[in-house]
Write an enzyme that holds these catalytic residues in place. Structure first.
Site, PDB file in Angstrom:
ATOM      1  N   GLY A   1      27.181 -16.242  22.606  1.00  0.00           N
ATOM      2  CA  GLY A   1      28.411 -16.393  23.389  1.00  0.00           C
ATOM      3  C   GLY A   1      28.116 -16.272  24.882  1.00  0.00           C
ATOM      4  O   GLY A   1      28.934 -15.773  25.660  1.00  0.00           O
TER       5      GLY A   1
ATOM      6  N   GLN B   1      33.241 -15.445  29.318  1.00  0.00           N
ATOM      7  CA  GLN B   1      33.548 -14.702  30.548  1.00  0.00           C
ATOM      8  C   GLN B   1      32.515 -13.606  30.811  1.00  0.00           C
ATOM      9  O   GLN B   1      31.927 -13.524  31.887  1.00  0.00           O
ATOM     10  CB  GLN B   1      34.944 -14.069  30.461  1.00  0.00           C
ATOM     11  N   LEU B   2      32.275 -12.771  29.815  1.00  0.00           N
ATOM     12  CA  LEU B   2      31.296 -11.682  29.972  1.00  0.00           C
ATOM     13  C   LEU B   2      29.871 -12.224  29.856  1.00  0.00           C
ATOM     14  O   LEU B   2      28.989 -11.837  30.625  1.00  0.00           O
ATOM     15  CB  LEU B   2      31.562 -10.611  28.905  1.00  0.00           C
TER      16      LEU B   2
ATOM     17  N   ARG C   1      27.982 -24.354  23.118  1.00  0.00           N
ATOM     18  CA  ARG C   1      27.789 -25.457  24.076  1.00  0.00           C
ATOM     19  C   ARG C   1      26.514 -25.253  24.895  1.00  0.00           C
ATOM     20  O   ARG C   1      26.037 -24.122  25.042  1.00  0.00           O
ATOM     21  CB  ARG C   1      28.989 -25.531  25.026  1.00  0.00           C
TER      22      ARG C   1
ATOM     23  N   TYR D   1      42.243 -10.202  15.942  1.00  0.00           N
ATOM     24  CA  TYR D   1      41.083  -9.877  16.788  1.00  0.00           C
ATOM     25  C   TYR D   1      40.798  -8.374  16.714  1.00  0.00           C
ATOM     26  O   TYR D   1      39.657  -7.948  16.498  1.00  0.00           O
ATOM     27  CB  TYR D   1      41.404 -10.314  18.222  1.00  0.00           C
TER      28      TYR D   1
HETATM   29  C1  AKB Z   1      41.719  -9.606  25.163  1.00  0.00           C
HETATM   30  O1  AKB Z   1      42.672  -9.534  25.945  1.00  0.00           O
HETATM   31  O2  AKB Z   1      41.791 -10.092  24.028  1.00  0.00           O
HETATM   32  C2  AKB Z   1      40.384  -9.038  25.598  1.00  0.00           C
HETATM   33  C3  AKB Z   1      40.226  -7.618  25.171  1.00  0.00           C
HETATM   34  C4  AKB Z   1      41.024  -6.568  25.815  1.00  0.00           C
HETATM   35  O3  AKB Z   1      39.455  -7.350  24.301  1.00  0.00           O
HETATM   36  N1  AKB Z   1      40.252  -9.140  27.018  1.00  0.00           N
END
Ligand code: AKB
Length: 324
Positions: free
Chosen positions: A10, A14-15, A38, A141
């Site tokens: 990844g 961003q990170l 990519r 997530y």
């Molecule tokens: C998100 O907003 O999903 C991430 C996180 C806080 O893990 N930036």
């Protein structure tokens, strides 16, 4: 002992973009292999196209390059993840299990797994949320990160794999853009301000969230990964705290530079996600174990973001005028 060889998955995110650069600066071009779905233009190091859920592809990269450590950053974030929960679970968990199993099989030295404030939810203490508060995530997530933390701990306990992890707050930086998170507003707002545009905020003006400046996030990651093994007492994931603020605090701080800056609040589904997360985290374990100390608070973040983005947009031909 074999030469340290790091794989970042990844790496275009961003990170990943900024962390890969920092790892290359620290350990050298030859010591870092970046990978992503990519390609990466003008990469100074070897970059591999890799779907992190592809275990065979991962094994090939590990043996071809003699990888000794993995920073596994590939994941679908909180807001984007809600569009297709099953796919998010599959990508986030399948890729992590692939990394952990291959790392254990090849007896790699270390693995880094990014967790998140999203592991928290429900009826927790919102200020200074304790390290061991119950995990009741509200998003797929968050569920995948909470499960991932337990898998990390399992691989450490069962196979002795040295997996280390941080519960990142929202990350704010000028070198890369976030994609699909609930905390993304805190980057987007600066891009609009510097371009002299109004910002439509998808969170409520009072939505307090923990945030961290990119430099602090990178330093925390490298400090954790370089800490002596016997200092690491948390094998799920460390709470990490830097700054906590509301959208209206950011807008007020931006107006010190751009007095005419305008913001409208139009909360959407992301407000519910934000409302389930802590306001701030108790990170005393990180402070005790590997001496974590943040360096950037809101005013420092605002000053840095405006100064750096102004330079970027000026280069691109935008007129940006700050009053300070
Ligand atoms: C998100 O907003 O999903 C991430 C996180 C806080 O893990 N930036």
């Amino acid at each position: 002992m074999s030469k340290q060889k790091i794989l970042v998955t990844g790496a275009n995110g961003q990170l990943g973009t900024v962390l890969s650069k920092a790892l290359i600066e620290r350990y050298g071009n030859d010591s870092v292999i970046t990978s992503d779905l990519r390609d990466k233009a003008n990469s100074p190091n070897v970059h591999e196209i890799l779907d992190a859920t592809d275990t065979a592809g991962l094994k090939r990269i590990i043996t071809t390059h003699g990888i000794t450590e993995i920073y596994h950053l590939a994941a679908v974030l909180s807001a984007k993840g809600e569009e297709d929960p099953i796919r998010t679970w599959e990508i986030n968990l399948k890729s992590l299990l692939s990394v952990l199993s291959v790392a254990a099989e090849h007896m790699l030295n270390k693995v880094f797994f990014p967790s998140s404030i999203a592991v928290y939810g429900g009826d927790i203490r919102k200020w200074d949320t304790p390290q061991d508060a119950p995990l009741n995530p509200s998003t797929v997530y968050g569920i995948s990160k909470a499960a991932g933390e337990n898998w990390a701990n399992y691989y450490f306990t069962k196979y002795g794999l040295d997996v280390r992890s941080l519960r990142y707050p929202g990350i704010i930086g000028h070198e890369s853009l976030p994609g699909g998170g609930t905390t993304d507003y805190a980057v987007d707002i600066f891009h609009k301000a510097v371009q002299g545009q109004k910002f439509d905020c998808y969170l409520h003006e009072d939505a307090t969230l923990p945030m961290i400046y990119m430099d602090d996030a990178i330093r925390a990651t490298i400090e954790l990964m370089e800490a002596p093994k016997n200092c690491i007492s948390i094998r799920t994931s460390y709470n990490l705290q830097a700054a906590s603020f509301r959208p209206k605090d950011v807008a007020k701080a931006i107006r010190k530079f751009y007095p005419d800056f305008q913001i409208d609040y139009k909360p959407d589904f992301r407000q519910d996600i934000a409302a389930s997360w802590p306001y701030s985290l108790d990170d005393s374990k990180a402070r005790e174990d590997w001496k974590w100390r943040p360096q950037f608070q809101l005013k420092d973040i605002v000053a840095e973001m405006i100064s750096e983005l102004s330079k970027q947009y000026t280069k691109q031909g935008y007129k940006t005028c700050t009053t300070i």
